[in-house]
Structure formats: C-alpha cells, structure tokens
Design a protein around this motif. Structure first.
Motif, mmCIF file in Angstrom:
data_model
loop_
_atom_site.group_PDB
_atom_site.id
_atom_site.type_symbol
_atom_site.label_atom_id
_atom_site.label_comp_id
_atom_site.label_asym_id
_atom_site.label_seq_id
_atom_site.Cartn_x
_atom_site.Cartn_y
_atom_site.Cartn_z
ATOM 1 N N GLU A 18 0.797 -1.227 0.000
ATOM 2 C CA GLU A 18 0.000 0.000 0.000
ATOM 3 C C GLU A 18 0.833 1.283 0.000
ATOM 4 O O GLU A 18 0.396 2.278 0.574
ATOM 5 N N PRO A 19 1.975 1.308 -0.655
ATOM 6 C CA PRO A 19 2.745 2.558 -0.640
ATOM 7 C C PRO A 19 1.984 3.728 -1.270
ATOM 8 O O PRO A 19 2.140 4.870 -0.822
ATOM 9 N N GLN A 20 1.148 3.442 -2.279
ATOM 10 C CA GLN A 20 0.379 4.532 -2.908
ATOM 11 C C GLN A 20 -0.554 5.173 -1.901
ATOM 12 O O GLN A 20 -0.728 6.392 -1.872
ATOM 13 N N ALA A 21 -1.196 4.324 -1.086
ATOM 14 C CA ALA A 21 -2.136 4.844 -0.091
ATOM 15 C C ALA A 21 -1.406 5.689 0.949
ATOM 16 O O ALA A 21 -1.930 6.713 1.411
ATOM 17 N N VAL A 22 -0.204 5.290 1.308
ATOM 18 C CA VAL A 22 0.593 6.061 2.273
ATOM 19 C C VAL A 22 0.902 7.451 1.710
ATOM 20 O O VAL A 22 0.769 8.466 2.398
ATOM 21 N N VAL A 23 1.290 7.483 0.427
ATOM 22 C CA VAL A 23 1.610 8.761 -0.219
ATOM 23 C C VAL A 23 0.355 9.631 -0.311
ATOM 24 O O VAL A 23 0.407 10.844 -0.079
ATOM 25 N N GLU A 24 -0.769 9.009 -0.611
ATOM 26 C CA GLU A 24 -2.020 9.758 -0.757
ATOM 27 C C GLU A 24 -2.480 10.316 0.602
ATOM 28 O O GLU A 24 -2.926 11.459 0.698
ATOM 29 N N ARG A 25 -2.371 9.514 1.649
ATOM 30 C CA ARG A 25 -2.743 10.022 2.983
ATOM 31 C C ARG A 25 -1.827 11.177 3.397
ATOM 32 O O ARG A 25 -2.273 12.144 4.011
ATOM 33 N N ALA A 26 -0.553 11.065 3.053
ATOM 34 C CA ALA A 26 0.386 12.149 3.356
ATOM 35 C C ALA A 26 -0.050 13.431 2.655
ATOM 36 O O ALA A 26 -0.130 14.501 3.265
ATOM 37 N N ARG A 27 -0.387 13.285 1.395
ATOM 38 C CA ARG A 27 -0.781 14.435 0.599
ATOM 39 C C ARG A 27 -2.025 15.106 1.185
ATOM 40 O O ARG A 27 -2.106 16.330 1.266
ATOM 41 N N ARG A 28 -2.973 14.282 1.612
ATOM 42 C CA ARG A 28 -4.203 14.850 2.197
ATOM 43 C C ARG A 28 -3.909 15.548 3.524
ATOM 44 O O ARG A 28 -4.635 16.449 3.931
ATOM 45 N N ALA A 29 -2.834 15.121 4.186
ATOM 46 C CA ALA A 29 -2.445 15.768 5.445
ATOM 47 C C ALA A 29 -1.540 16.979 5.204
ATOM 48 O O ALA A 29 -1.028 17.571 6.154
ATOM 49 N N GLY A 30 -1.302 17.306 3.934
ATOM 50 C CA GLY A 30 -0.482 18.480 3.623
ATOM 51 C C GLY A 30 1.002 18.187 3.489
ATOM 52 O O GLY A 30 1.811 19.098 3.347
#
Ligand SMILES: [Zn+2]
Length: 278
Positions: A18-30
């Motif tokens: 799930e590395p994509q999901a980790v990157v996406e959650r990071a992005r949503r957190a700014g």
C-alpha cells in the motif's frame, strides 16, 4: 503551508502492498513531498524505482542513495561505482543515509568509519548533499566530517536525538538538523524541547522516519503501530510549541529549507504533479 518529509522508509515491508495509499494520505495531510531514504545499494535502487513508479511527474517523490552504518560491512571496492551510478539519476537528491551507529554496532566500528569516508568522497565528487545517521557517535562523526566539510555541499544529521554538545558541534560545522517524532516521546525525547529553540531557521527540517517513531502524541494510536508521513503535522506541532513559533511559520521555513537542501521544485496549483495511479 505544505510540508516536506525528508526521511521516509517507504520501501519498508510495513508499507508493502500500500505505498500509494501512504503517499495519498500524506498528501491529504499536507505533506506534499517525500524524500525516500535509501539504506543500502539494493534498498536505494528500490526507493528510486518506487518513487519513479508512484510519481511519474517527478515533483513529489525523491530518494537518497547510500549505505547505512548497519550495512557498512557490505561495502566493497565495487560499491562506490554503483553508488555513483544511482546518484546520476535526477530523482536521487542526496548521498545517504550514511554515518555511524555505536549504539547497536551492527557493523564493526572501523568498517563503519571506512564506509562513511568512502561515501563522503563520493558526495564531494557528486556535489550532492549528505543525509547522515548518528547514534552515540557524535564526537567521531564530527572528527570524520571536519576534513570533508569545506568540500561538501551540505549535510543533515537526520533524526537528531543527541545532547546539547552534539547539537552545537553540528551547528558549528554548519550542518542541518532533522527532527522526528522522537521529540513527542515523553520518556526519552524531552531534552529536545529546549534544544530545538537553538536550531537556526534555515538549518531545521522535519521528518517522520516512518514506519519508525510513531509520535506518542497521536491519539488514537493506529492499529498497525506504524508511523506514516501523514502524521508529520504532529511533529510540526510539537516543535512549533517548543520554539514558540506558529505552526504556519515553522511549516513555511522548514519547507523552504528542505526544498533548498534537496533542490526540490515548489509544488503549486499550476504544477500539481501526478496523482498516484491506482
Ligand atoms: Zn537513521
């Protein structure tokens, strides 16, 4: 204000699948830009490959390439050439992580020192900054760095956890300092509360060191127990509190510092990068 996480172990098995999901959650957190940490030649290649796959636009994910002191015994006469080849890739922005770890001593200390010096030589030739790891070895690290310092572009002591003596010696060598969620740990990180005030603006950067060092101020704790770049705002909040700065001001100068250090582009609305593909 967007954040840059200067140290993420995204190739760690904790994130496999799930590395994509980790990157996406990071992005949503700014947390808009991540520098993936390379810890061995194999892992550095994997970090570069992962960054290229998840961010084809090349504006959000970057990597370092180097050999961690734990892996120092793997350094051979062929390693410098292999490292140089990785550094030729434009997405690779620093040499490391490299350094000294006299806490765990997974590689013999003379081997750690030899492997560090070999990588500092490569860094001098490449002109790239250095991403340093140090645990219970600040005096040796300063001694080894000093003759190289004038020839090195820049260097950051990542995940700084040391005492005042170490911090001042690093700042005297004009090094950068990376602060992690260690500062959120009420059992072993409270000495950092007073020290972060002494790090000048322009030398201070923030990092998760995920999946390690889950900030203990996070409530509720995630079931996995793994840290993620999306939790970097907790480190921001803690550091801002102890520096007496607003989170906004701290975000602005640490992001500017990280972009200057690693040569990262500004991510703007006109330059949003590629969203990770499912
Ligand atoms: Zn480290």
């Amino acid at each position: 204000m967007p954040l840059v996480d200067i140290g993420v172990n995204l190739t760690h098995s904790a994130f496999s699948g799930e590395p994509q999901a980790v990157v996406e959650r990071a992005r949503r957190a700014g947390v808009e830009q991540l520098v993936l940490t390379g810890t061995s030649l194999t892992e550095s290649e994997a970090a570069l490959e992962l960054a290229s796959r998840l961010d084809p636009g090349g504006t959000r994910l970057f990597a370092t390439a180097g050999v961690h002191p734990h892996d120092a015994r793997s350094w051979t006469s062929a390693s410098a050439g292999a490292l140089r080849a990785l550094l030729d890739q434009p997405r690779v922005r620093a040499v490391g992580e490299c350094g000294l770890d006299f806490n765990r001593d997974f590689s013999p200390r003379p081997q750690q020192e030899k492997t560090l010096e070999a990588q500092l030589e490569v860094a001098v030739r490449s002109g790239l900054p250095v991403f340093l790891h140090e645990r219970e070895a600040d005096e040796r690290l300063v001694a080894l760095l000093r003759p190289f310092r004038d020839h090195l572009n820049a260097a950051v002591v990542h995940c700084f956890t040391g005492e005042r003596r170490a911090l001042y010696a690093y700042l005297d060598l004009d090094l950068h300092i990376g602060i992690t969620g260690w500062i959120c740990d009420e059992r072993r990180g409270t000495h950092l509360h007073a020290l972060v005030r002494d790090i000048p603006q322009g030398r201070l950067m923030l990092e998760s060191d995920a999946p390690y060092l889950l900030p203990r101020t996070l409530r509720p704790r995630p079931r996995s127990g793994h840290n993620e770049p999306a939790y970097l705002p907790l480190v921001l909040a803690e550091v801002a509190r102890h520096r007496g700065e607003t989170e906004q001001a701290l975000a602005a100068h640490t992001t500017a510092c990280a972009r200057a250090f690693f040569g990262l582009p500004a991510v703007t609305d006109e330059n949003p990068g590629e969203p990770p593909q499912e």
